[in-house]
Design a protein around this motif. Structure first.
Motif, PDB file in Angstrom:
ATOM      1  N   LEU A 116      78.465  14.965  33.669  1.00 43.43           N
ATOM      2  CA  LEU A 116      77.842  15.300  34.856  1.00 43.43           C
ATOM      3  C   LEU A 116      77.329  13.974  35.377  1.00 43.43           C
ATOM      4  N   PHE A 143      78.536  15.933  27.536  1.00 44.48           N
ATOM      5  CA  PHE A 143      78.165  17.018  28.887  1.00 44.48           C
ATOM      6  C   PHE A 143      77.371  16.043  29.591  1.00 44.48           C
ATOM      7  N   PRO A 174      82.875  18.439  36.476  1.00 41.58           N
ATOM      8  CA  PRO A 174      81.582  19.020  36.427  1.00 41.58           C
ATOM      9  C   PRO A 174      81.546  19.822  37.521  1.00 41.58           C
ATOM     10  N   VAL A 226      82.509  22.990  32.114  1.00 41.24           N
ATOM     11  CA  VAL A 226      83.311  21.967  32.728  1.00 41.24           C
ATOM     12  C   VAL A 226      84.823  22.202  33.110  1.00 41.24           C
TER      13      VAL A 226
END
Ligand SMILES: [Mn+2]
Ligand SMILES: [Mn+2]
Ligand SMILES: [Zn+2]
Ligand SMILES: [Zn+2]
Lengths: 145, 145
Positions: free
Chosen positions: A34, A30, A88, A74
């Motif tokens: 990002l 993640f 993102p 996402v």
DNA sequence: GTAGGAATTGGAATAATTCTAATTCTTAAT
DNA sequence: ATTAAGAATTAGAATTATTCCAATTCCTAC
């Protein structure tokens, strides 16, 4: 500005808030998405993640991506016959795919226009998703670099 | 209405007009796409074509499709991670992908709206193609079947 | 602390498409 | 008609992205 710690906590929180176990693998996948806002592919993500967590497997990257997508953290972006990319940016938006550089740019779409698009559908058609993408080239403007 | 012969001649003409050799394989592939307006995939096309020409190979179907697409006689349509589909409708149009039945429907888009879409792009962005697709379900209207 | 479910892992499997190299067709000149 | 040259077709191998599988490891709730 967010400190790295704050950032990581936010990220962990977004996972737990979604009801997901905040595993180290999910967090790093993640985080990478990002940070690099460049719509990376699964194996670009794998490569970047592997730098921080050399034991992670490609299967896990795919698993994490699927989880993140299914839980709305996402977005998945598909172009013609190319590998799936991950984004993102959760606002509804369109994509411009530069066929020269291969870069992908976000294009904002006013909600007003989105409803005009929805209005194209015949009665009884209910769209759960609209995908809009452009392909072409983005010339640098004269006078800018 | 077109007779089969007339139809086949038109089809041959469209190939030669485009500067393509009207090989039997190209003709039958093209014919199948024009007849079944259901956005078939390469191997659906292969199956249908094989009935009429049992010796044709899948590689040839792919070759023909590529040629037809490159020469603008057929459009290529991609959905999420699904096999490429082929569409004989040359007007600029959008697609609705029914996630229940798997069917694909053409959606007409007024040119007016298309230029509004183009107008979303920042200066210097030149789109050679716009792709718009909807995914969802098409409920039959009450009172209609 | 432990049991049970969840997640991760490496490798095999799958599916769509593309590539390769050999063969067959067409075409256009002779 | 013959033929040379290029174009198209073919079968099968290769590639690529992704998914599946079965074994192991990890967490969490008790
Ligand atoms: Mn990649
Ligand atoms: Mn198929
Ligand atoms: Zn995006
Ligand atoms: Zn269509």
């Amino acid at each position: 500005m967010h400190s790295p710690t704050e950032n990581r906590d936010t990220l962990t929180k977004r996972l737990t808030d979604t009801g997901l176990r905040p595993t180290p693998q999910r967090e790093v996948v993640f985080k990478v998405i990002l940070e690099k806002r460049t719509h990376p592919t699964a194996d670009e993500i794998f490569a970047m993640v592997k730098a921080q967590m050399p034991t992670i497997s490609l299967a896990t990257v795919y698993n994490c991506l699927e989880t993140l997508v299914q839980n709305g953290l996402v977005r998945q972006v598909n172009f013609d016959r190319a590998p799936t990319r991950y984004c993102p940016n959760l606002h509804e938006h369109a994509h411009f795919h530069d066929e020269v550089t291969g870069e992908v740019h976000d294009i904002e779409v006013p909600v007003e226009l989105l409803s005009q698009l929805r209005a194209l559908l015949p009665a009884g058609y209910d769209a759960s998703a609209i995908e809009l993408s452009f392909r072409g080239k983005a010339s640098p403007l004269p006078g800018h670099n």
